[in-house]
Design a protein around this motif. Structure first.
Motif, PDB file in Angstrom:
ATOM      1  N   MET A 226       0.847  -1.607  -0.045  1.00 16.62           N
ATOM      2  CA  MET A 226      -0.448  -0.216  -0.177  1.00 16.62           C
ATOM      3  C   MET A 226       0.657   1.142  -0.029  1.00 16.62           C
ATOM      4  N   SER A 227       1.492   1.208  -0.432  1.00 13.23           N
ATOM      5  CA  SER A 227       2.813   2.391  -0.554  1.00 13.23           C
ATOM      6  C   SER A 227       2.806   3.852  -1.772  1.00 13.23           C
ATOM      7  N   ARG A 228       2.132   3.237  -2.290  1.00 14.00           N
ATOM      8  CA  ARG A 228       1.003   4.709  -3.006  1.00 14.00           C
ATOM      9  C   ARG A 228       0.370   5.178  -2.895  1.00 14.00           C
ATOM     10  N   PHE A 229      -0.589   4.766  -1.459  1.00 16.19           N
ATOM     11  CA  PHE A 229      -1.610   5.472  -1.057  1.00 16.19           C
ATOM     12  C   PHE A 229      -1.106   5.872   0.552  1.00 16.19           C
ATOM     13  N   MET A 230       0.375   5.080   0.688  1.00 11.77           N
ATOM     14  CA  MET A 230       0.629   5.975   1.822  1.00 11.77           C
ATOM     15  C   MET A 230       1.856   7.098   1.986  1.00 11.77           C
ATOM     16  N   ARG A 231       1.783   6.974   0.111  1.00 14.71           N
ATOM     17  CA  ARG A 231       2.745   8.351   0.065  1.00 14.71           C
ATOM     18  C   ARG A 231       1.522   9.545   0.091  1.00 14.71           C
ATOM     19  N   GLU A 232       0.711   9.355  -0.518  1.00 16.43           N
ATOM     20  CA  GLU A 232      -0.683  10.030  -0.659  1.00 16.43           C
ATOM     21  C   GLU A 232      -1.075  10.599   0.517  1.00 16.43           C
ATOM     22  N   PHE A 233      -1.107   9.707   1.518  1.00 11.95           N
ATOM     23  CA  PHE A 233      -1.591   9.721   2.566  1.00 11.95           C
ATOM     24  C   PHE A 233      -0.691  10.752   3.257  1.00 11.95           C
ATOM     25  N   GLY A 234       0.116  10.989   3.301  1.00 11.59           N
ATOM     26  CA  GLY A 234       1.065  11.672   3.807  1.00 11.59           C
ATOM     27  C   GLY A 234       1.320  12.781   3.702  1.00 11.59           C
ATOM     28  N   TYR A 235       1.417  12.883   1.697  1.00  6.95           N
ATOM     29  CA  TYR A 235       0.954  14.187   1.807  1.00  6.95           C
ATOM     30  C   TYR A 235       0.076  15.075   2.379  1.00  6.95           C
ATOM     31  N   TYR A 236      -1.416  14.664   2.648  1.00  6.94           N
ATOM     32  CA  TYR A 236      -2.197  15.204   2.524  1.00  6.94           C
ATOM     33  C   TYR A 236      -2.502  15.769   3.942  1.00  6.94           C
TER      34      TYR A 236
ATOM     35  N   PHE B  69       1.986  26.294   1.728  1.00  8.82           N
ATOM     36  CA  PHE B  69       1.260  25.017   1.613  1.00  8.82           C
ATOM     37  C   PHE B  69       2.571  24.549  -0.182  1.00  8.82           C
ATOM     38  N   SER B  70       3.403  24.645  -0.131  1.00 10.14           N
ATOM     39  CA  SER B  70       3.511  24.149  -1.670  1.00 10.14           C
ATOM     40  C   SER B  70       4.213  23.173  -2.362  1.00 10.14           C
ATOM     41  N   HIS B  71       4.129  22.569  -3.202  1.00 11.41           N
ATOM     42  CA  HIS B  71       5.159  21.037  -3.586  1.00 11.41           C
ATOM     43  C   HIS B  71       5.281  21.140  -4.998  1.00 11.41           C
ATOM     44  N   TYR B  72       5.825  19.767  -5.051  1.00 14.58           N
ATOM     45  CA  TYR B  72       6.478  20.009  -6.684  1.00 14.58           C
ATOM     46  C   TYR B  72       6.606  18.134  -6.775  1.00 14.58           C
ATOM     47  N   ILE B  73       6.309  17.554  -7.671  1.00 13.13           N
ATOM     48  CA  ILE B  73       6.896  16.546  -7.812  1.00 13.13           C
ATOM     49  C   ILE B  73       8.370  16.132  -8.548  1.00 13.13           C
ATOM     50  N   THR B  74       8.683  15.340  -8.196  1.00 12.61           N
ATOM     51  CA  THR B  74      10.762  15.142  -9.233  1.00 12.61           C
ATOM     52  C   THR B  74      10.704  14.166 -10.248  1.00 12.61           C
ATOM     53  N   GLU B  75      11.426  14.423 -10.543  1.00 10.61           N
ATOM     54  CA  GLU B  75      11.715  12.973 -11.415  1.00 10.61           C
ATOM     55  C   GLU B  75      11.204  11.688 -11.517  1.00 10.61           C
ATOM     56  N   ASP B  76      11.828  11.207 -10.654  1.00 14.60           N
ATOM     57  CA  ASP B  76      11.672  10.027  -9.522  1.00 14.60           C
ATOM     58  C   ASP B  76      10.497   9.499  -9.270  1.00 14.60           C
ATOM     59  N   GLY B  77       9.754  10.710  -9.060  1.00 18.30           N
ATOM     60  CA  GLY B  77       8.176  10.213  -8.551  1.00 18.30           C
ATOM     61  C   GLY B  77       7.993  11.586  -7.190  1.00 18.30           C
ATOM     62  N   SER B  78       9.235  11.297  -6.285  1.00 20.29           N
ATOM     63  CA  SER B  78       8.776  11.746  -5.145  1.00 20.29           C
ATOM     64  C   SER B  78       8.322  13.385  -5.251  1.00 20.29           C
ATOM     65  N   ILE B  79       7.426  13.520  -3.989  1.00 18.78           N
ATOM     66  CA  ILE B  79       6.899  15.052  -3.756  1.00 18.78           C
ATOM     67  C   ILE B  79       7.927  15.451  -2.576  1.00 18.78           C
ATOM     68  N   LYS B  80       8.157  16.858  -3.354  1.00 19.56           N
ATOM     69  CA  LYS B  80       8.892  18.033  -2.368  1.00 19.56           C
ATOM     70  C   LYS B  80       7.949  19.023  -1.763  1.00 19.56           C
ATOM     71  N   ILE B  81       8.096  19.399  -0.982  1.00 18.36           N
ATOM     72  CA  ILE B  81       6.750  20.071  -0.355  1.00 18.36           C
ATOM     73  C   ILE B  81       7.369  21.436   0.536  1.00 18.36           C
ATOM     74  N   GLU B  82       7.435  22.468   0.592  1.00 17.95           N
ATOM     75  CA  GLU B  82       7.441  23.707   1.174  1.00 17.95           C
ATOM     76  C   GLU B  82       6.469  24.499   1.709  1.00 17.95           C
TER      77      GLU B  82
END
Length: 162
Positions: free
Chosen positions: A115-125, A138-151
């Motif tokens: 359930m790793s994709r769900f947990m990544r989304e949960f962490g973001y929200y 809150f702002s964010h962008y997605i890197t080339e490898d799919g990671s979410i970077k949050i500022e």
């Protein structure tokens, strides 16, 4: 035979659970039956309805958090909720973890990956929710490898300060 698994992980936000599910195209329903292997069911406080015969359930704990309850048999849940790269790595590492730390630890590691994709989304929200509750931008962008970077910017609300 039962394949049900309750995860040690505690999810602390119903709102973040629902937003993560919605972002993936799934609905979360209250007080439903969570489906598993061979028609087995578990009553859950929240249930993410998935295509097919399996769901992801959440049980509310006394502290208000939720634990995950699901039947992780085969790939029924992972084909909807896993990051394929994370799942492949978990499957590769499973034998070594089972040998070094035991079968139960290896199963928990694999369930997390399923359930790793769900947990990544949960962490973001969850971060978004906490930031907003603290008055942060809150702002964010997605890197080339799919990671979410949050500022996060701004001054957090300070509680209990004189």
């Amino acid at each position: 035979m039962s394949h049900w698994f309750t995860m040690e992980t505690s999810l602390i936000s119903e709102t973040a659970i629902k937003k993560a599910a919605n972002s993936m195209g799934f609905q979360v329903r209250h007080n439903q039956k969570c489906r598993g292997y061979n028609g087995q069911i578990k009553e859950c406080d929240l249930v993410m309805k998935l295509p097919g015969e399996y769901d992801l359930g959440f049980q509310k704990q006394a502290d208000g958090s939720f634990t995950v309850v699901a039947d992780f048999w085969s790939d029924h849940i992972s084909k909807y909720l896993a990051d394929p790269q994370v799942l492949a790595k978990a499957n590769e590492m499973y034998p070594a973890i089972a040998k070094e730390q035991g079968h139960q630890v290896a199963e928990a590691y694999l369930a997390d990956a399923k359930m790793s994709r769900f947990m990544r989304e949960f962490g973001y929200y969850l971060v978004e929710e906490v930031a907003q509750n603290q008055g942060l931008n809150f702002s964010h962008y997605i890197t080339e490898d799919g990671s979410i970077k949050i500022e996060l910017t701004g001054e957090p609300y300070l509680t209990g300060v004189n």
